[in-house]
Each structure stands twice: as C-alpha cells, then as structure tokens.
Scaffold this motif. Sequence first.
Motif, PDB file in Angstrom:
ATOM      1  N   VAL A  63      -8.056  80.328   8.652  1.00 44.98           N
ATOM      2  CA  VAL A  63      -7.442  79.225   7.924  1.00 44.98           C
ATOM      3  C   VAL A  63      -6.149  78.858   8.644  1.00 44.98           C
ATOM      4  N   PHE A  64      -5.818  77.568   8.618  1.00 43.89           N
ATOM      5  CA  PHE A  64      -4.588  77.061   9.226  1.00 43.89           C
ATOM      6  C   PHE A  64      -3.775  76.372   8.138  1.00 43.89           C
ATOM      7  N   CYS A  65      -2.465  76.485   8.208  1.00 44.70           N
ATOM      8  CA  CYS A  65      -1.553  75.738   7.350  1.00 44.70           C
ATOM      9  C   CYS A  65      -0.657  74.926   8.279  1.00 44.70           C
ATOM     10  N   ALA A 121       2.055  70.240   2.989  1.00 46.71           N
ATOM     11  CA  ALA A 121       1.346  70.954   4.058  1.00 46.71           C
ATOM     12  C   ALA A 121      -0.130  70.604   3.956  1.00 46.71           C
ATOM     13  N   ARG A 122      -0.884  70.919   5.012  1.00 44.65           N
ATOM     14  CA  ARG A 122      -2.335  70.703   5.017  1.00 44.65           C
ATOM     15  C   ARG A 122      -3.043  72.015   5.287  1.00 44.65           C
ATOM     16  N   LEU A 123      -3.986  72.347   4.440  1.00 53.43           N
ATOM     17  CA  LEU A 123      -4.876  73.476   4.685  1.00 53.43           C
ATOM     18  C   LEU A 123      -5.977  72.958   5.598  1.00 53.43           C
ATOM     19  N   ARG A 124      -6.188  73.652   6.719  1.00 55.23           N
ATOM     20  CA  ARG A 124      -7.173  73.209   7.705  1.00 55.23           C
ATOM     21  C   ARG A 124      -8.061  74.378   8.126  1.00 55.23           C
ATOM     22  N   LEU A 125      -9.252  74.066   8.524  1.00 56.55           N
ATOM     23  CA  LEU A 125     -10.169  74.966   9.225  1.00 56.55           C
ATOM     24  C   LEU A 125     -10.456  76.279   8.501  1.00 56.55           C
ATOM     25  N   LEU A 126     -10.609  76.194   7.168  1.00 57.30           N
ATOM     26  CA  LEU A 126     -11.052  77.377   6.435  1.00 57.30           C
ATOM     27  C   LEU A 126     -12.513  77.628   6.784  1.00 57.30           C
ATOM     28  N   GLN A 127     -12.800  78.851   7.147  1.00 60.83           N
ATOM     29  CA  GLN A 127     -14.190  79.241   7.387  1.00 60.83           C
ATOM     30  C   GLN A 127     -14.336  80.731   7.151  1.00 60.83           C
TER      31      GLN A 127
END
Length: 171
Positions: A80-82, A91-97
């Motif tokens: 996960v990216f913040c 902020a944006r939560l990105r690329l949760l996997q």
Amino acid sequence: MSLEVMMSTEHEVIVRPLGQPGDLGWVVMTHGELYHREFGWDAGFETLVAGIVADYARGGRARPQAAWIAEVDGVRAGSVFCMPGDDEGTARLRLLQVTAAARGLGLGSRLVRQCLDFARDSGYKAVTLWTNDVQKAARRVYEAHGFALTAAEPHHSFGHDLVGQTWRCTL
C-alpha cells in the motif's frame, strides 16, 4: 517508520516500509500479473501502476508520503502507498494489493490501517482513493475503515468496461 510483526501459529506476518531492492519492481509486476489473472486486465493497468510507482520513487514532495510491503514468512505478499492528494489536507491511498496466497490473513486491513495512521500522524485531514467496482473485497476493507463512496463513473480501461469509484475517509 515502524516495523509491525505478527506471529500466528502458522505464519510470520511483517508489515515493513517499502525500500528494499526489488520492492518497487515487485509492486508493478505483481499488480500486472494479479489483475490480469483475476480480471483479465491488459498491460494498460500495469502501465498505470508503473507510473504511480515512478511518481512515488521520484519523491521530492513538500508533503509526506510513505509505502509499505507486507511479507508472509519472508515472502512479499502485499503493498500500500500513501501519497499526497490533490489538496494540502488530503492524502491518497494507492496500490493496495494482497496476493492470492496471502488472502484471509487480514493483510488488506492492516495495510489500510497503516496508511490511515501515517496520514493522520502526518497531519492529513482526509484520505481518498480510486478503485473500480469489481474490487469487491477491497471495497469491504475500505468501508470497514470508514471510507465512503463519493463518486462513480463508467469508463473503458484495461480492456474492459468498468465503473471507477472515488472513496473518502475523514480522519
């Protein structure tokens, strides 16, 4: 950044800051393979992910960002990216996997919590994310952490007709 370790009777689960050699490439490769296998998405999705990862890796932002890798028994199993959002307080939560082999261990929830805690500690007032309606399991995790759907729009991407969704969580 902290390292969170959970021991169960079966697995050692670690959530650690992204930064080891191979982490960035693993995020891109795994997203591409996973979403192709599960949803039939084409390489356009992997291209999108590569752009997000490259943007993160360039850094140099005035506002905080961070990313984490989950490992199960020493093997990468999630991310996960913040990243900074469109305005100063978001902020944006990105690329949760979470890889298929690691599902059911609560990694998605732990990664989202890690992102939200970081955003709150960094002074962000809200976190947004963009996903697609086919991401049913991820959407359940987002809802459990207080995200609410704020917009939905049909689009054709990654070789399919999809409904993109924007979600927001006030911290």
